[in-house]
Structure formats: C-alpha cells, structure tokens
Design a protein around this motif. Structure first.
Motif, mmCIF file in Angstrom:
data_model
loop_
_atom_site.group_PDB
_atom_site.id
_atom_site.type_symbol
_atom_site.label_atom_id
_atom_site.label_comp_id
_atom_site.label_asym_id
_atom_site.label_seq_id
_atom_site.Cartn_x
_atom_site.Cartn_y
_atom_site.Cartn_z
ATOM 1 N N GLU A 1 -23.886 76.064 -2.390
ATOM 2 C CA GLU A 1 -24.513 76.755 -3.524
ATOM 3 C C GLU A 1 -24.653 75.859 -4.769
ATOM 4 O OE1 GLU A 1 -21.549 77.574 -2.109
ATOM 5 O OE2 GLU A 1 -20.281 78.666 -3.534
ATOM 6 N N LEU B 1 -27.107 75.105 -15.802
ATOM 7 C CA LEU B 1 -26.204 75.716 -14.822
ATOM 8 C C LEU B 1 -26.812 76.977 -14.194
ATOM 9 C CD1 LEU B 1 -22.795 75.381 -16.757
ATOM 10 C CD2 LEU B 1 -23.770 73.819 -15.048
ATOM 11 N N VAL C 1 -26.384 70.888 -19.807
ATOM 12 C CA VAL C 1 -26.587 70.905 -18.353
ATOM 13 C C VAL C 1 -27.141 72.267 -17.950
ATOM 14 C CG1 VAL C 1 -25.469 70.666 -16.113
ATOM 15 C CG2 VAL C 1 -24.692 69.277 -18.058
ATOM 16 N N ARG D 1 -16.257 77.115 -27.701
ATOM 17 C CA ARG D 1 -16.780 77.593 -28.979
ATOM 18 C C ARG D 1 -16.659 79.102 -29.068
ATOM 19 N NH1 ARG D 1 -22.316 74.846 -29.171
ATOM 20 N NH2 ARG D 1 -22.689 76.313 -30.845
ATOM 21 N N PRO E 1 -24.209 78.478 -22.885
ATOM 22 C CA PRO E 1 -24.521 78.570 -24.317
ATOM 23 C C PRO E 1 -23.833 77.471 -25.114
ATOM 24 C CG PRO E 1 -22.856 80.185 -23.738
ATOM 25 C CD PRO E 1 -23.197 79.470 -22.462
ATOM 26 N N GLY E 2 -24.254 76.232 -24.910
ATOM 27 C CA GLY E 2 -23.710 75.118 -25.708
ATOM 28 C C GLY E 2 -22.308 74.736 -25.318
ATOM 29 N N GLU E 3 -21.984 74.844 -24.038
ATOM 30 C CA GLU E 3 -20.602 74.589 -23.624
ATOM 31 C C GLU E 3 -20.427 73.353 -22.738
ATOM 32 O OE1 GLU E 3 -18.517 78.916 -23.750
ATOM 33 O OE2 GLU E 3 -19.758 78.511 -21.981
ATOM 34 N N VAL E 4 -21.371 73.105 -21.829
ATOM 35 C CA VAL E 4 -21.214 71.984 -20.899
ATOM 36 C C VAL E 4 -22.373 71.012 -21.088
ATOM 37 C CG1 VAL E 4 -21.008 71.274 -18.483
ATOM 38 C CG2 VAL E 4 -19.999 73.438 -19.243
ATOM 39 N N PHE E 5 -22.022 69.772 -21.403
ATOM 40 C CA PHE E 5 -23.019 68.739 -21.686
ATOM 41 C C PHE E 5 -22.774 67.524 -20.799
ATOM 42 C CE2 PHE E 5 -22.534 71.279 -25.457
ATOM 43 C CZ PHE E 5 -23.809 71.388 -25.969
ATOM 44 N N VAL E 6 -23.840 66.774 -20.550
ATOM 45 C CA VAL E 6 -23.680 65.454 -19.964
ATOM 46 C C VAL E 6 -23.900 64.429 -21.083
ATOM 47 C CG1 VAL E 6 -26.105 65.481 -19.170
ATOM 48 C CG2 VAL E 6 -24.503 63.814 -18.223
ATOM 49 N N ARG F 1 -20.134 62.091 -16.574
ATOM 50 C CA ARG F 1 -19.649 62.228 -17.955
ATOM 51 C C ARG F 1 -19.783 63.677 -18.429
ATOM 52 N NH1 ARG F 1 -17.719 61.323 -21.166
ATOM 53 N NH2 ARG F 1 -18.593 60.136 -22.872
ATOM 54 N N HIS G 1 -26.291 64.008 -25.939
ATOM 55 C CA HIS G 1 -25.521 64.906 -25.087
ATOM 56 C C HIS G 1 -26.469 66.001 -24.654
ATOM 57 C CE1 HIS G 1 -22.232 62.729 -26.923
ATOM 58 N NE2 HIS G 1 -21.369 63.321 -26.129
ATOM 59 N N PRO H 1 -29.063 77.380 -11.882
ATOM 60 C CA PRO H 1 -29.126 77.412 -10.412
ATOM 61 C C PRO H 1 -27.816 77.859 -9.774
ATOM 62 C CG PRO H 1 -30.067 75.371 -11.245
ATOM 63 C CD PRO H 1 -29.448 76.069 -12.419
ATOM 64 N N PHE H 2 -26.750 77.812 -10.540
ATOM 65 C CA PHE H 2 -25.434 78.185 -9.994
ATOM 66 C C PHE H 2 -25.010 79.559 -10.516
ATOM 67 C CE2 PHE H 2 -25.264 73.538 -11.197
ATOM 68 C CZ PHE H 2 -25.974 73.148 -10.078
ATOM 69 N N GLY H 3 -25.934 80.275 -11.140
ATOM 70 C CA GLY H 3 -25.640 81.610 -11.622
ATOM 71 C C GLY H 3 -24.752 81.621 -12.854
ATOM 72 N N LEU H 4 -24.794 80.517 -13.618
ATOM 73 C CA LEU H 4 -23.939 80.413 -14.805
ATOM 74 C C LEU H 4 -24.823 80.228 -16.032
ATOM 75 C CD1 LEU H 4 -21.384 77.847 -13.317
ATOM 76 C CD2 LEU H 4 -20.920 80.264 -13.753
ATOM 77 N N ASP H 5 -24.470 80.876 -17.117
ATOM 78 C CA ASP H 5 -25.178 80.537 -18.358
ATOM 79 C C ASP H 5 -24.434 79.387 -19.040
ATOM 80 O OD1 ASP H 5 -22.945 81.935 -19.077
ATOM 81 O OD2 ASP H 5 -23.908 83.130 -20.633
ATOM 82 N N PHE I 1 -19.902 69.649 -13.066
ATOM 83 C CA PHE I 1 -20.402 70.342 -14.254
ATOM 84 C C PHE I 1 -20.131 71.844 -14.162
ATOM 85 C CE2 PHE I 1 -23.303 66.565 -14.692
ATOM 86 C CZ PHE I 1 -22.812 66.153 -15.915
ATOM 87 N N VAL J 1 -18.827 66.709 -20.769
ATOM 88 C CA VAL J 1 -18.290 67.075 -22.084
ATOM 89 C C VAL J 1 -18.251 68.587 -22.181
ATOM 90 C CG1 VAL J 1 -18.613 66.922 -24.586
ATOM 91 C CG2 VAL J 1 -19.150 64.955 -23.131
ATOM 92 N N ARG J 2 -17.068 69.123 -22.440
ATOM 93 C CA ARG J 2 -16.889 70.580 -22.482
ATOM 94 C C ARG J 2 -16.492 70.991 -23.898
ATOM 95 N NH1 ARG J 2 -16.687 75.701 -22.487
ATOM 96 N NH2 ARG J 2 -15.890 76.885 -20.695
ATOM 97 N N ILE J 3 -17.322 71.845 -24.488
ATOM 98 C CA ILE J 3 -17.028 72.398 -25.815
ATOM 99 C C ILE J 3 -16.548 73.835 -25.627
ATOM 100 C CG2 ILE J 3 -17.968 72.953 -28.104
ATOM 101 C CD1 ILE J 3 -18.175 69.994 -27.531
#
Lengths: 283, 283, 283, 283
Positions: free
Chosen positions: D165, A252, A250, B22, A260-265, B16, A247, A254-258, B65, B18-20
């Motif tokens: 964006e 993020l 991702v 936390r 911290p272990g939240e969104v995975f592929v 695919r 996993h 480039p989209f101005g988002l951090d 994502f 995956v959203r955690i």
C-alpha cells in the motif's frame, strides 16, 4: 598587442592556528583558520622567475603562528589587523595585504553544572569570519559568519510571483523557510569590543529571522539587514548570501494520510540562492 | 566448484525526513536522515532478474515518510523500531531489516531571552544516531552519536611507550588531547525515555573526558566506557571510535619566542585512530 | 542617512541536468550542473514583500530542463547563451542574467577495444566550466576548468626569495610541483567549435606545465597563460588560481636511509595559493 | 558482573605517502593513502594507562614512509604485505595487523602525442584499494576499488516488483542505470603481477556492466561478479556496494515538449544502496 601580467596575488591559505591562554588554571581557546595574501609589484616572479621580492608563503605561515604568541588573539579582527600590518612591513613590494580568518567556537564542557576549566566541546553552529584588507593608505575590516543554519516551521509564504510558460510552482500560504546563512558587515569605526559587537549582530539577525513574517527570503534578508544597521550606527553595510534550503511537503494522500505541514523532505539540490546587501544611503 | 550468490542486502539510503509537530503554536522539529535495508532470500532478483519478492527501495522511502506521520517520531529509536517492523511485514522474503537514523539537533532561537515558538537554529555539535536491527525472532537497538568534537588543553600525557628503530616521537608531559568522538551503545532493556537516556550518556561521556587525567587516548576511552556502564545498568556495551586529532606545539624558538603550551598547529592527516569497546563480563 | 537595498541577485543553483542524445544507437551524454541568477530592479520583493516582478527560482529550474530539450546542449557555452537569453526575456525587471554551467565528462566504456554505444564511465579529471553574463546590451562568455590536478616530479626549484626574521624555509633546487588548477578565459570572439577550443586550451596548458622549467609556481602560471594567448588570437585573457599542494621530502636519516627525492608526504593544509591573470596590453 | 575491555585496535590513519622512482629520467609515481592498525593484548594501555606495549601511531607512520624507500612500492598489495609484516615484528603484543592502502592514479601528460617523462595529471576515476590482514598465523589480501562511476543510457528496466500500500513507483521499461561502484575481491593465491590482475578485473567489471541487459542493479552486480570469478580462478570471492544513483525523467509535458528518454535530473539523496557478494560454492 603584447601579452602582459594582469591582476595577481599570492599567499598561504588555511593555516590552522590554535591559541591557548593558560595564564590561569581557567584556560581559554581561540581556534583559527588563517589565510593571508599579498598583492603588489611581483611581476619579476611571474615573468623572469626572480623571487627577490617574494616573501615566501612559508614565512607568512610562520608569521601567523608567531603573531598568535607575540600579539595574541583577543579577537580574530584584532589579530588580523596586526598580522596584516606586519606582512606589509615585511614585503616592501606589496601594495596590499589581505588576512582572512575563520574562527571555530568552543564552549566549556559542563561538569556538575559548571563549565570546566580546560575541557571544551566544539560548538558547531556558524563559523565566525573576519577579513582585513590593508593597503599602505587604508584598512578595512569585515566581520561576519557563515553556515548559520536556521529554519522557521511557519510564518513564511511565497505568492503573487511572476508566471510564464515554464512556471509550474504553486503558491504557498504556509511553508518551511530554511537557510544556511552567510553574512558579512563592514565597520565605519572599530568597535571597542569586537567579540561583543559580533555577538550582538548575530543575535539580532537570528531574532529578526524568528520574528519577521516572510513573504520571500528576499524580504527576510532585507529585514535582517535593516534591523542590524538601525541598531548599530558603527556599521556601514551588511551583505547576505542565503541558499533557500527547500523543504517540500510530502504527498501522503496515496497512503490515505493528510499532511497539514507535518512531514517534509529536505532537498539537497537545486536550491534557490538569494544574495542581497543592505547599505546606507549616500549622503 | 560453482559460483553462487553470497551475502546481500538492499535498501534506500539517506531519506531526509523532517517532522514538524504543530499541534500547538509551540512547534517541535525532528530532523532525520533515514536509511533502511532488507536482507533475506532475494536470490531470484540477482540470478534471474525476477523482482517479484523485491519491495522497491522507492517504497521503503515512501514508508519512511508515511511512518513519520502515522507513527510519529517521539525518538529516533522508537521511530526506527516501528519502521523496521513494518518493513519486515511488507517484504515476506526478508529475514532481517536494518533501520539506521541520524538525527540533527535544532534549538530554539532566543528572542528577548526566550526560545521562539517556531524558529530554530541548527545545533551543530554531534549527530545523534540510532540503529535497529530486526529479524523475525529478535530486535536489537543501538543508540549513539558521531562527530562530537572535544578537546582538553591540559591534563594529558603520552609517555613510556614502546620504542623501535623507527621511533622518533618525544615523550609528552602535557599535551592537547582532541578527538572527534563516535560512540554507540547497546541496550539490555529499552529505557522508558530514549531522549533522556541519550542525554544522560552523552553528558557523562563528556564529563568523564573533562575530569579524567589521560595517559593515552586509550585510557580515556576506557574510562568513559566504564563510567557509562557503571551508571547505566540497562546498557550492555559501549564502543568508541576516536581519531586522535593531533595538535602539534609550534617551534617559535627561531623567532626568539618561547611556547609553553600556547600556540599549536591543528593537523589534518595522518591522525591516530583508536577504537575500543567496553563491555560486561560474561556471567 | 537612510537605509537602502544595495546590490542583489537571486536564482537557482545546482540544477543537475543530464541530456542524452539518442537519435542513433550511439548515444551521447552531456552531464551538467546549472546555476542561474538574475539581477535588476527587484527592490519591491525585498522592501515590500511584493513578488510581482520575481520569476521564481523554480521556473528558472524548469527552464533549464526545457532548454536542454528545446535548444539542446551542443556545448555548455552554447546552452548557457540560449538559457541566459530566455531568462532575460522572461523577467522584464531583470537587467542582467548569469548562467554558470559545470560539465562532468564521461568517456565510453571500452569493450573489446571499442567504445561502447551507450555505456559510459565518468572521467574524473577536471570539471569543465562555462559562464555567460548577459545584460540587455552585451554578452560575455568565460570558458574554463577547475580541479585539474597536475604534478611534476622534477624540473622545479624555489630559490632567491626575500628573507626576514620569520623565514625558516630552505632553498629548494629540485622539488615536486603540484597543483589543482582552476582556469578561466574570456573570448574576444565566439569560436566556431566551443568543444574544440576547450580541448585545445586545456591541452596547451598541460603541455606547458610539463615542459616549462619552474622557478616558482607564479612563473609557471604566467608561462601557461602566455602560451595560450599566443596560440589563440580569439582569447582576450586567461586567469589561474593554483593552490601549491606541498609535497615535503621526508627525513629518513634517523632510519639510516637517504632520500634523494623519492619519498614525500603530501600535505593538506596550509597550502600556498597563487592567483594570476595574463592579458593583452591595452592598445 | 564486572566491566571489562572488549575488542580494540589502534593505529595511524591516512598517512599520505608519495613515492617517486627516479632511477631513470622516465619517472614513475605511486600516490598512496596508508592506514595501519594493530590489535592484540593492549589492555594495560586502556586500563592502567601503561604504554609499554604500545608502538606509537607516530612510529607506524614513520615505518610507512621508511618502507616506501626500503621495500619500495611495486604495487599497493606488495607494499602492504611488507609493512604489515614489519608492524607485527615491531609490536610483540600485537596478534594482528591491518594495512589498508588507497592508491590515486596518475597518467603522463601528453606532449606532442607522447607521455611526458616527469609530468603527470591525476586520473580521476576510481580509487584503487588494497587491504592486508595479517595475524601471526595467516595473511589475507583484498584488492578492490571505490568510486568507479558508470552509467548506461539504455539497456536497463525495473519491472514486476512487489507492491504494497506504500508503493507508488511506476514500472520502467527503459531507464538510466548509474552507480558509483565499490568492489573488493579476495585472492586464493597471490597473482604474479598485482597491477595486471587489478587492471584485468576492473576492465571485466566495466565491460560486463556495459554489455549486460539489466533487469535490476542486483542482477548487474551478480553478472559482474560471476564474470570475474569465471575468468579469474585465483579469486575466491568478490563483493560490491553500489548506490543506485537515480536519474529521473523530467516531465516536460507542461511545456508542450515530449521527453523520450532525453532529459533527466540527477538526484543526490535518497539513493538505493545495493550490496552483494558473489562467491564459490563450498566444496
């Protein structure tokens, strides 16, 4: 230097035996996929086309069905023990029989908070497995499961590994650890209750996965194996095969988002593949 | 008579995500497979190779994502609603967007009788589905599931059917009824809680399957649909697709054994395939 | 009796490497699925969580890609030989490396009777396989294929087999014989041209299947193996795994039709599974 | 507002019919997967459990086998036409029948440069499809294929697309274009020779894929469709569904290697999914 027949075996694979016990209105179900194989002196069938020693695979299938009735299926292990014994008895040329059983679990459908008597829903987690290898002299039973998919969303790192000129992997302090676990274990003595033994090992493997901090999937496999052997004196050995289902976090930014272990592929391929056996020291 | 472009759409399939969550030590997980598609005036891309109106499928993936973070995934329906809105906003040439989400369920691993904070095991029953179709004028949500495998070991017959010169089937007084159920339902109004709505429909479908005597799989589908619409005023319609997963009684008479509904072979192919929609009368 | 680590290995599975050679306008393609594994002294990773000796599976993947460029892919065997050598060099703790390659074949798209320079269609018959096992002292190469689906519509019988009380199978004078063949063969010496060697073995296996009257699938496997070893001095041994894909004659008599070997149902499960090795006598 | 039965149909799916023609020693084989469905007035079966109008799916299966003998399989289209007619005849309550046939191709095994009389190897490229929809008033035939996997190693770009964006994709001047193509086409008039018509369309689709410079998969689909309709007056329309099977260039720079379009990773998921119909203008 002549040409000769080497190792060989034959049998019937994937006979789908479903056994309902309906002695009372509260039915039970055992749903099996049964594969049988014989080995021994079958050279005549290969070299001369002579089938006189060959118990047809169709007969092996028939026997699988007949034994679901005659012997019953108190557990996949118990059924495989009986079926393997019969196959050796029926085929004098055979020196060994192997019966491998997959069991698909069902649970009762809940109606008003109670499990229904004769309606079931397939429980889709792991497939339970049982394999009996029997010769004229000995018998060995392996219990196990495959495709138990587990995941930890924290409590896993991967650091301090060997680096060479092809290494680009960054160290990971906190990652997802996920695998589709296969396990098999060998018995030193038959348990009194195969189903209870299975349930206990499975639960302990999962609990150890959950509660052990992981510095690598290898360490997690070893911890699970160690826990099982420590708790179950009657087991000789346990083996795991575990794809590391990656996993990836991702990016993020480039989209101005951090992130911290939240969104995975969740990646399909390639995957790490870790295999390990935990065993008892030779005396 | 000229040759022209007809219906067309394009998008990114099977992202695919995956959203955690936390925010506290007790993590939650939403495990999604997201497919998006746009349709509208994309003739230039087809006919002239001009991509100026085409929002790349790679961007659609990125957006899937980013929205898992920016908007979050309180339910697959809510997430698909937000994502579809964004896609229409980003692609002016699009007249419609479709977002289809599969969700894989996980449950907490049990440790000493309690669900663990951050370790999960995949619950393998059905796949939950949500599909949002959105145009510039309207939006429609379909919830559903697929691959819910259920079985009744009694309470099912099949008799009194039409016979012709190719009919060899015997009537069955008491058979196994098994299916791998797909269902989708349309909402007249958005429920307050998509997850609760889903759980209620799913439970009612299963309970009705369990408790309804079946004179054909058709009757069972209709009964399930009727029960759902009666209990859920906010639903407009429900559709089922149900393979009749045949379980044939094995003839054990050649082996001197009777078989009163106890030993079956589960067949793969062919299978009956029954499809039905239950809906509300036009006013 | 202490608990210890037993056999173990780890690696990266199913890295999908596609190599285009475009030195001239007439491109060529090699489409590979590469799996690598290392074994050796990796106890620290399992027992202590210490990764210092572990070459990450991610690095193994990188190396697979880099070697597709640096060494090239003149054949899957040649590529696997080079890659396995590199992996042992990079991982001092490893005592052995295993590289398994699946190759998917493509053929040129025909345009006006000529194969196109850079457009290809996947040829869907068998998957070619090559496996290299390498230790610090020795190297072994296995070539092979899997999923080569072949069928004979006559020239096959099955008679004179052992019967017991569970046998109901009728003897067959003339049946369909069909299988999805897997084969692997070991080399005594490296051929000059791996691709030519592969093509020759594959063609001989198929021709022998076609021209040998079959009194059992066992006899057919043995005949194919014997033909290959007789024709190819550089091969040590060949092994087959062959599901007997049953085609059952359909009973059309209830409909007033005879069926002299014309209409069959192709069954999925169960299937016979026949496995045999043909080898050279020990000197 | 009452609850009523909506759209519904039922039938037998995936009957695996294998037809051997053995009138001469040079056998031919047609290997089919047949799915049939009926729709019409089957409300009694759903609402009242009354099967009097229901032709069992088992009978539909029997009819599929019987018609492989009685009518024969000169082509999947011709067979489906006959079978659909019979099903409507047998089920008076039916207003429509749908017969969908997949055909798996076999080619003769080569022995000494000649195709063998009765030994075949499965040709694994595309699956041929034929679908007949028949009502009491009309009949429509769709021919097609699925899973035709094609790839171009050059002659493909993707540039000048819309950016927002969430766009990170770089423009591509020269990329791999690969897809697993599904296509279906509708006939305005029945061709004299269904097999010849199929072969011609398939060859033209592939040749157009090969020879058309691609500025997007959309443009390639349109070009293929246009070429087919221009060359085949008897076709009304052709539709494509094409996953963009991404092949990403691997970054070998960290290893001191350049990669001018030579080493790619073949990705599984996500994939672009492009769907388009090319049709004739309304008169």
């Amino acid at each position: 230097m002549g040409i000769v027949l080497g190792a060989n075996q034959y049998g019937k694979a994937e006979t789908r035996v479903v056994r309902i016990v309906r002695d009372t209105p509260r039915h039970t179900i055992r749903d099996l996929n049964v594969s049988t194989a014989l080995r021994g002196d079958f050279a005549a069938a290969h070299v001369d086309g002579d089938q006189a020693a060959v118990l047809p695979t169709d007969t092996q299938k028939n026997t699988a069905f007949a034994y679901a009735k005659r012997h019953g299926v108190s557990s996949p292990e118990d059924y495989a023990l009986a079926l393997s014994e019969r196959l050796l008895e029926a085929a004098p040329a055979a020196t060994g029989a192997r019966v491998a059983v997959d069991e698909y679990a069902w649970e009762r459908i809940q109606v008003d908070g109670t499990g229904h008597d004769h309606a079931f829903v397939r429980r889709g987690q792991e497939v339970r497995t049982a394999t009996v290898g029997r010769t004229r002299e000995a018998v060995a039973v392996e219990s196990g499961f495959r495709d138990l998919v587990v995941l930890k969303s924290t409590g896993s790192e991967f650091k301090g590994f060997l680096r060479d000129e092809y290494t680009t992997l960054a160290e990971a302090d906190d990652r997802i650890l996920a695998t589709s676990l296969d396990a098999t274990w060998r018995h030193r003595a038959d348990p009194e209750d195969w189903d209870a033994s299975y349930a206990a090992v499975r639960a302990l493997v999962m609990a150890t996965f959950a509660t052990t901090y992981s510095r690598a999937l290898q360490e997690t496999l070893y911890a699970m194996g160690r826990a099982v052997l420590e708790a179950h004196d009657d087991l000789a050995e346990i083996s795991f095969s575990a794809p590391n289902k990656h996993h990836f976090l991702v990016d993020l930014a480039p989209f101005g988002l951090d992130n911290p272990g939240e969104v995975f592929v969740a990646a399909d391929r390639p995957y790490g593949l870790i295999e390990a056996t935990v065993t008892r020291e030779e005396p």
